[in-house]
Design a protein around this motif. Structure first.
Motif, PDB file in Angstrom:
ATOM      1  N   THR C 270       0.854  -1.183   0.000  1.00  0.00           N
ATOM      2  CA  THR C 270       0.000   0.000   0.000  1.00  0.00           C
ATOM      3  C   THR C 270       0.890   1.233   0.000  1.00  0.00           C
ATOM      4  O   THR C 270       1.812   1.325   0.804  1.00  0.00           O
ATOM      5  CB  THR C 270      -0.876   0.025   1.268  1.00  0.00           C
ATOM      6  N   ALA C 271       0.580   2.150  -0.884  1.00  0.00           N
ATOM      7  CA  ALA C 271       1.382   3.373  -0.939  1.00  0.00           C
ATOM      8  C   ALA C 271       1.015   4.265   0.228  1.00  0.00           C
ATOM      9  O   ALA C 271      -0.158   4.416   0.555  1.00  0.00           O
ATOM     10  CB  ALA C 271       1.136   4.103  -2.250  1.00  0.00           C
ATOM     11  N   SER C 272       2.028   4.820   0.890  1.00  0.00           N
ATOM     12  CA  SER C 272       1.783   5.822   1.932  1.00  0.00           C
ATOM     13  C   SER C 272       3.074   6.570   2.131  1.00  0.00           C
ATOM     14  O   SER C 272       4.145   6.096   1.708  1.00  0.00           O
ATOM     15  CB  SER C 272       1.345   5.161   3.235  1.00  0.00           C
ATOM     16  N   TRP C 273       2.989   7.726   2.765  1.00  0.00           N
ATOM     17  CA  TRP C 273       4.203   8.495   2.983  1.00  0.00           C
ATOM     18  C   TRP C 273       5.148   7.762   3.919  1.00  0.00           C
ATOM     19  O   TRP C 273       6.362   7.851   3.792  1.00  0.00           O
ATOM     20  CB  TRP C 273       3.855   9.883   3.521  1.00  0.00           C
ATOM     21  N   GLY C 274       4.569   7.057   4.894  1.00  0.00           N
ATOM     22  CA  GLY C 274       5.394   6.263   5.791  1.00  0.00           C
ATOM     23  C   GLY C 274       6.186   5.231   5.016  1.00  0.00           C
ATOM     24  O   GLY C 274       7.378   5.010   5.247  1.00  0.00           O
ATOM     25  N   HIS C 275       5.486   4.615   4.055  1.00  0.00           N
ATOM     26  CA  HIS C 275       6.135   3.612   3.203  1.00  0.00           C
ATOM     27  C   HIS C 275       7.283   4.253   2.426  1.00  0.00           C
ATOM     28  O   HIS C 275       8.392   3.718   2.383  1.00  0.00           O
ATOM     29  CB  HIS C 275       5.093   3.027   2.243  1.00  0.00           C
ATOM     30  N   SER C 276       7.005   5.420   1.815  1.00  0.00           N
ATOM     31  CA  SER C 276       8.040   6.098   1.028  1.00  0.00           C
ATOM     32  C   SER C 276       9.229   6.477   1.897  1.00  0.00           C
ATOM     33  O   SER C 276      10.385   6.348   1.495  1.00  0.00           O
ATOM     34  CB  SER C 276       7.469   7.362   0.372  1.00  0.00           C
ATOM     35  N   LEU C 277       8.915   6.952   3.104  1.00  0.00           N
ATOM     36  CA  LEU C 277       9.976   7.376   4.015  1.00  0.00           C
ATOM     37  C   LEU C 277      10.823   6.171   4.420  1.00  0.00           C
ATOM     38  O   LEU C 277      12.062   6.239   4.431  1.00  0.00           O
ATOM     39  CB  LEU C 277       9.345   8.040   5.241  1.00  0.00           C
ATOM     40  N   ALA C 278      10.139   5.063   4.745  1.00  0.00           N
ATOM     41  CA  ALA C 278      10.856   3.857   5.145  1.00  0.00           C
ATOM     42  C   ALA C 278      11.729   3.367   3.999  1.00  0.00           C
ATOM     43  O   ALA C 278      12.864   2.934   4.204  1.00  0.00           O
ATOM     44  CB  ALA C 278       9.868   2.778   5.577  1.00  0.00           C
ATOM     45  N   THR C 279      11.184   3.441   2.770  1.00  0.00           N
ATOM     46  CA  THR C 279      11.951   3.022   1.599  1.00  0.00           C
ATOM     47  C   THR C 279      13.188   3.896   1.428  1.00  0.00           C
ATOM     48  O   THR C 279      14.295   3.404   1.215  1.00  0.00           O
ATOM     49  CB  THR C 279      11.098   3.137   0.322  1.00  0.00           C
ATOM     50  N   SER C 280      12.960   5.217   1.557  1.00  0.00           N
ATOM     51  CA  SER C 280      14.086   6.114   1.332  1.00  0.00           C
ATOM     52  C   SER C 280      15.141   5.970   2.419  1.00  0.00           C
ATOM     53  O   SER C 280      16.296   6.314   2.227  1.00  0.00           O
ATOM     54  CB  SER C 280      13.614   7.564   1.222  1.00  0.00           C
ATOM     55  N   ALA C 281      14.716   5.445   3.585  1.00  0.00           N
ATOM     56  CA  ALA C 281      15.691   5.203   4.645  1.00  0.00           C
ATOM     57  C   ALA C 281      16.679   4.132   4.219  1.00  0.00           C
ATOM     58  O   ALA C 281      17.867   4.221   4.499  1.00  0.00           O
ATOM     59  CB  ALA C 281      14.975   4.785   5.931  1.00  0.00           C
ATOM     60  N   LYS C 282      16.168   3.137   3.479  1.00  0.00           N
ATOM     61  CA  LYS C 282      17.065   2.075   2.989  1.00  0.00           C
ATOM     62  C   LYS C 282      17.936   2.598   1.854  1.00  0.00           C
ATOM     63  O   LYS C 282      18.994   2.077   1.543  1.00  0.00           O
ATOM     64  CB  LYS C 282      16.223   0.900   2.470  1.00  0.00           C
ATOM     65  N   PHE C 283      17.429   3.644   1.231  1.00  0.00           N
ATOM     66  CA  PHE C 283      17.976   4.231   0.041  1.00  0.00           C
ATOM     67  C   PHE C 283      19.161   5.136   0.372  1.00  0.00           C
ATOM     68  O   PHE C 283      19.911   5.560  -0.492  1.00  0.00           O
ATOM     69  CB  PHE C 283      16.831   5.077  -0.492  1.00  0.00           C
ATOM     70  N   ILE C 284      19.286   5.448   1.660  1.00  0.00           N
ATOM     71  CA  ILE C 284      20.128   6.561   2.085  1.00  0.00           C
ATOM     72  C   ILE C 284      21.579   6.413   1.655  1.00  0.00           C
ATOM     73  O   ILE C 284      22.231   7.380   1.282  1.00  0.00           O
ATOM     74  CB  ILE C 284      19.996   6.773   3.604  1.00  0.00           C
ATOM     75  N   ALA C 285      22.082   5.154   1.685  1.00  0.00           N
ATOM     76  CA  ALA C 285      23.476   4.957   1.328  1.00  0.00           C
ATOM     77  C   ALA C 285      23.693   5.179  -0.165  1.00  0.00           C
ATOM     78  O   ALA C 285      24.756   5.594  -0.593  1.00  0.00           O
ATOM     79  CB  ALA C 285      23.921   3.545   1.713  1.00  0.00           C
ATOM     80  N   VAL C 286      22.660   4.913  -0.986  1.00  0.00           N
ATOM     81  CA  VAL C 286      22.791   5.023  -2.435  1.00  0.00           C
ATOM     82  C   VAL C 286      22.620   6.456  -2.907  1.00  0.00           C
ATOM     83  O   VAL C 286      23.448   7.014  -3.609  1.00  0.00           O
ATOM     84  CB  VAL C 286      21.735   4.147  -3.148  1.00  0.00           C
TER      85      VAL C 286
END
Lengths: 319, 255, 355
Positions: C270-286
């Motif tokens: 399910t799309a949500s801002w929390g989801h996007s934020l959590a995803t971008s947290a994993k994204f941080i190193a890249v």
């Protein structure tokens, strides 16, 4: 005194209610608790053994009472996954979480109260506006984002200033206090900034409230104090009951931030543990942990209410 | 000490609350300022004391013994407040510090302005309390434990403990019942005269004013509309606004 | 009656205009408008389909094709962020509804002993009326107040006081154990927490109204408890409520972000801002900058809701909004200049002028 006793009674009632709710939450689980806990591939015999072990065949009331009896004597049961007593597991995790909370709260109070006062008392108008803007924006920042930004700024490896560890906690815990503490700095700073922003807002509005409602500040000034001195000595003291109240409530909301931060920084605390246990369906552990957390916050709420009452002479007299 | 106010204006949020007010309080004189609530009386007293918070724009001149105080920085004003000028507020319950004891409240101006030992301060406070009719055993009670009339006595003691030369009494009797009102006014008048100080007495009630002052200004909607000897204003009000206030006072005293 | 209607609509116009006049209010309205618009658009169109994944293009840096890059499955981060706005809007609206209803019900229950009187009691009230003594009536109501409603009032005060210290996240976790993570768990947890909060905040104002001579008069005129509640108590706690609810909407966005990150919020997929934020947290190193944009979106939305609440409070409060004073009672202007405002008295007067 009467108030304290009444509030204590309320605490006991609330604890009882919450314990029933938590018990019910686990039991209304769709399907069989034992089956869920035993896992997908468990044999029927294993499930039956687990049912017997957990006493799930007993009537609900008996199950609840025997759980409660254990809780009162400090026996929260044993973890399905590790076989360790839950009380001991939680105690180990608390050794990470409580220092984190205390450090975060200390940062929040220092930042929040001093900047909150400055937002009222700064001489230049633009400084007051800036501080107010910081407080308002700070209150809108998700804890996760604040943590990530701090990692980007200060975290070792990724950070602009690569100075602080961003992951984990020493294996031997507080046996190496220096390393343990450095591991907590960034997480505590994250929590402290988030909570500090709201304490700052509350401090500011409580101070302005004291100034505009009634003439206590005006009288103190009429006696010869500067406005700054009157606000910091008299105003802050009169705002304290209100602040204690909101800080108490903020504290309850702070735990969301604490859990997020624990996960983000991979700290083996209560929040991480609880989320893992829920994920792994260690329901007996979850049940005990939820109750302990709820009890902790109810006790904090009790303490805050009593403190509020003791600190506010007007309430004392009204009672 | 004499206070002269010239062309005083107070603006707040684009609204003129006090409009071109000019008045004087001579040395040793007791002067009244009367107006209905909302006419801007309190704004004038607070402007004199420098108590108006941010957002209030004060213009004009206020001369306190030859010093122009409008625009003085707060830390300079603070030297004057509580030493040269004492102020009594409308509602003692809302003005006295509720976490203080009676003695703690009364000694505050002494603490701020004089370098006295604890013992000296205590003696001065007890002497002052006796003057306002509060026995020694009241000294260590919390201010919240007192009645409204007793609290106003504490407030008077606080304002007068440093023997200031100018007293501002901002509706000091409004929050009190009518018997207590008279006691407080009498007390205030005798203490102020005893000090030889001057007083600006603010009220909306002519019946109180007659006891407390010799000369009065009538304020309506931020402007001075009438002035004269209090007795004359009461006996033969010429301005409509004064008449209304006088009638109101007479109706009230009939009660 | 006619005057009443025009009075209300002009009041609304004044409040809206005042919000718009403040820079922060303007900001709030623009951001909220944008949010709603994007949410609406995302229901029909996003730059990329949410399920348009590309296993060879995971964790890609932002580019013309993917404005905010791609996540671990190669899906477009910007599209997910857009779609998330609809989910978060839904959560915010529902949480506010639940909190509002619960808060109102609790407030009503808390003051029920003060303003309701059972039918059995009405006869007695009438007796007292014959003696012509208002205070007599009042005492009568107190003493003879139905035992049920006083128990209800006491019970709800106790419940609110006791449960308010339980954090939202604990409620959410408790619910997530049996039901798993879902929008509904977030809505229920937020609604419950903010409802309790609302009741606690609104109670003093409600009590004052319930004890006012004004409500007394309405009751004596034969108004039912329901009538008194709807026509007298609710309008007077409405200002407090709207501000609180606006803040609650903001907090629901933050709560969603936290809960989803912890795995007890919206389920994955399910799309949500929390989801996007959590995803971008994993994204941080890249690609660290992406986290800036995602977090900024959430922060701006929450900020807008909070500022809207602030602006609304100031715009709807006659003490801070002079434009409102013209059609409210004189007493407001009277007290204002002296600086000794009494907020509650003032708001009661306004209702009088309104009705």
């Amino acid at each position: 005194m009467k108030f304290t006793l009444q509030r204590l009674g309320l605490l006991v009632v609330a604890l009882a209610v919450v314990s029933v709710l938590i018990f019910a939450a686990i039991r209304v689980l769709p399907g069989d608790v034992a089956a869920v806990m035993a896992g997908m591939n468990a044999s029927p015999a294993r499930i039956a053994a687990l049912r017997a072990e957990l006493g799930l065949d007993e009537p609900l009331v008996v199950q609840y009472l025997s759980w409660l009896k254990g809780v009162v004597t400090g026996d929260f049961g044993t973890s399905m996954l590790t076989g360790q007593p839950i009380a001991a597991i939680v105690a180990g995790r608390a050794a990470v979480t409580f220092p984190l909370i205390l450090l975060g709260l200390a940062i929040a109070l220092v930042l929040g109260i001093s900047l909150g006062c400055a937002a009222v008392l700064a001489r230049r108008c633009w400084v007051r506006s800036l501080l107010q803007a910081i407080a308002v924006v700070g209150g809108a920042v998700p804890a996760l984002w604040a943590g990530l930004l701090l990692i980007l700024l200060l975290g070792s490896g990724t950070g602009v200033l690569s100075v602080l560890p961003t992951q984990g906690f020493p294996q031997d815990g507080w046996a190496s206090p220096g390393r343990a503490l450095t591991c907590l700095v960034l997480p505590a700073l994250t929590v402290g900034i988030i909570v500090g922003a709201s304490i700052m807002r509350y401090t500011r509005s409580a101070l302005l409230d004291v100034e505009t409602n009634g003439d206590v500040i005006a009288l103190a000034m009429a006696c010869g104090m500067t406005r700054r001195r009157a606000m910091v000595t008299v105003g802050l003291r009169l705002a304290t009951p209100q602040l204690v109240s909101v800080v108490g409530l903020t504290f309850a909301e702070m735990i969301t931030g604490v859990m997020v931060v624990e996960n983000l920084f991979a700290l083996p605390g209560i929040g991480t543990g609880l989320v893992t246990d829920i994920g792994q369906r260690d329901l007996i552990a979850v049940q005990g942990e939820l109750l302990m957390l709820a009890a902790f916050f109810l006790v904090v709420g009790f303490a805050v209410d009593v403190a509020h009452r003791t600190l506010d002479p007007r309430l004392e007299r009204a009672a | 000490m004499s206070v002269t106010i010239e062309n005083l204006t107070v603006d707040y949020g684009g609204r003129r609350i006090v409009d071109d007010v000019t008045m004087t309080v001579g040395d040793g004189e007791r002067v009244g300022l009367i107006g209905s609530s909302g006419s801007g009386k309190s704004m004038i007293s607070r402007a004199v004391m420098g108590l108006l918070p941010d957002g209030f724009d004060v213009g004009g001149r206020i001369d306190v013994n030859g010093t122009q105080v409008v625009g003085l920085p707060d830390d300079v004003m603070a030297l004057l407040r509580g030493a040269g000028i004492g102020m009594i507020f409308q509602n003692p319950q809302a003005a006295l510090n509720p976490v203080q004891t009676v003695a703690g409240q009364v000694e505050l101006p002494l603490k701020l302005h004089y370098d006295l030992t604890k013992k000296e301060r205590r003696a001065r406070v007890l002497e002052m309390l006796a003057k306002v009719g509060l026995p020694e055993q009241f000294a260590d009670r919390p201010v919240t434990a007192l009645s409204g009339g007793q609290q106003q006595r504490v407030a008077i003691a606080t304002a007068l403990v440093t023997s200031p030369r100018f007293i501002i009494a901002d509706e000091p009797t409004t929050a009190l019942d009518s018997t207590t009102q008279k006691q407080i006014v009498d007390l205030l008048v005798s203490l102020v005269d005893g000090l030889g100080a001057s007083m600006l007495f603010i009220t909306h009630d002519f019946s109180v004013l007659a006891h407390a002052t010799t000369r009065s200004y009538v304020l309506d909607d931020g402007r001075i509309v009438d002035e004269g000897a209090t007795a004359d204003l009461l006996a033969a009000p010429s301005v409509a606004r004064t008449r209304t206030l006088v009638t109101a006072a007479k109706t009230l005293s009939l009660r | 009656m006619n005057r009443n209607v025009t009075g209300k609509s002009s009041r609304l116009r004044i409040v809206c205009a005042s919000i718009w006049r403040r820079p922060t209010g303007k900001f709030a309205v623009v951001v909220l408008g944008l949010w709603i618009a994007v949410a609406a658009v995302s229901l029909f169109w996003t730059p990329r389909s949410l399920w348009d994944t590309d296993g060879f293009n995971t964790w890609a840096a932002p580019s013309a094709a993917h404005w905010l890059g791609t996540d671990g499955t190669g899906a477009d981060v910007f599209s997910w962020l857009m779609a998330g706005s609809a989910t978060n809007l839904l959560i915010a609206v529902l949480a506010v509804l639940v909190a509002g209803l619960l808060g109102t019900a609790l407030t009503a229950a808390m003051i029920s002993a003060r303003f309701s009187r059972g039918d059995a009691d009405r006869g007695r009230g009438a007796d007292a009326d014959d003696t012509g003594s208002v205070s007599g009536t009042r005492r009568n109501v107190r003493v003879a107040g139905p035992a049920g409603s006083s128990a209800l009032a006491h019970g709800s005060v106790v419940a609110v006081d006791a449960l308010i210290s339980i954090p939202t996240i604990l409620v959410a976790l408790m619910l997530a154990v049996p039901f798993g993570g879902s929008i509904w768990v977030i809505v229920a947890a937020c609604g419950l927490s903010y409802g309790l909060n609302l009741a606690r905040v609104a109670r003093p104002a409600a009590l004052l109204v319930a004890n006012s001579a004004y409500v007394e008069a309405a009751r004596r005129a034969g108004g039912s408890s329901w009538n008194v509640l709807v026509h007298h108590v609710l309008p007077n706690i409405r200002p407090v409520m709207t501000v609180q609810l606006s803040m609650a909407a903001g907090t629901s966005v933050l709560a969603e972000a936290g809960l989803t990150y912890l795995g007890v919020g919206v389920p994955s997929g399910t799309a949500s801002w929390g989801h996007s934020l959590a995803t971008s947290a994993k994204f941080i190193a890249v690609y660290p900058a992406t986290v800036l944009w995602v977090g900024l979106t959430v922060t701006l939305a929450v900020l807008a809701l909070n500022l809207f609440g602030d602006a609304l409070r100031d715009a709807a409060d006659p003490l801070t909004n002079p434009a409102l004073r013209q059609n409210s009672a004189r007493i407001v202007t009277d007290d204002d200049a002296d600086g000794d405002h009494d907020y509650v008295t003032v708001s009661i007067r306004i209702t009088e002028a309104d009705e």
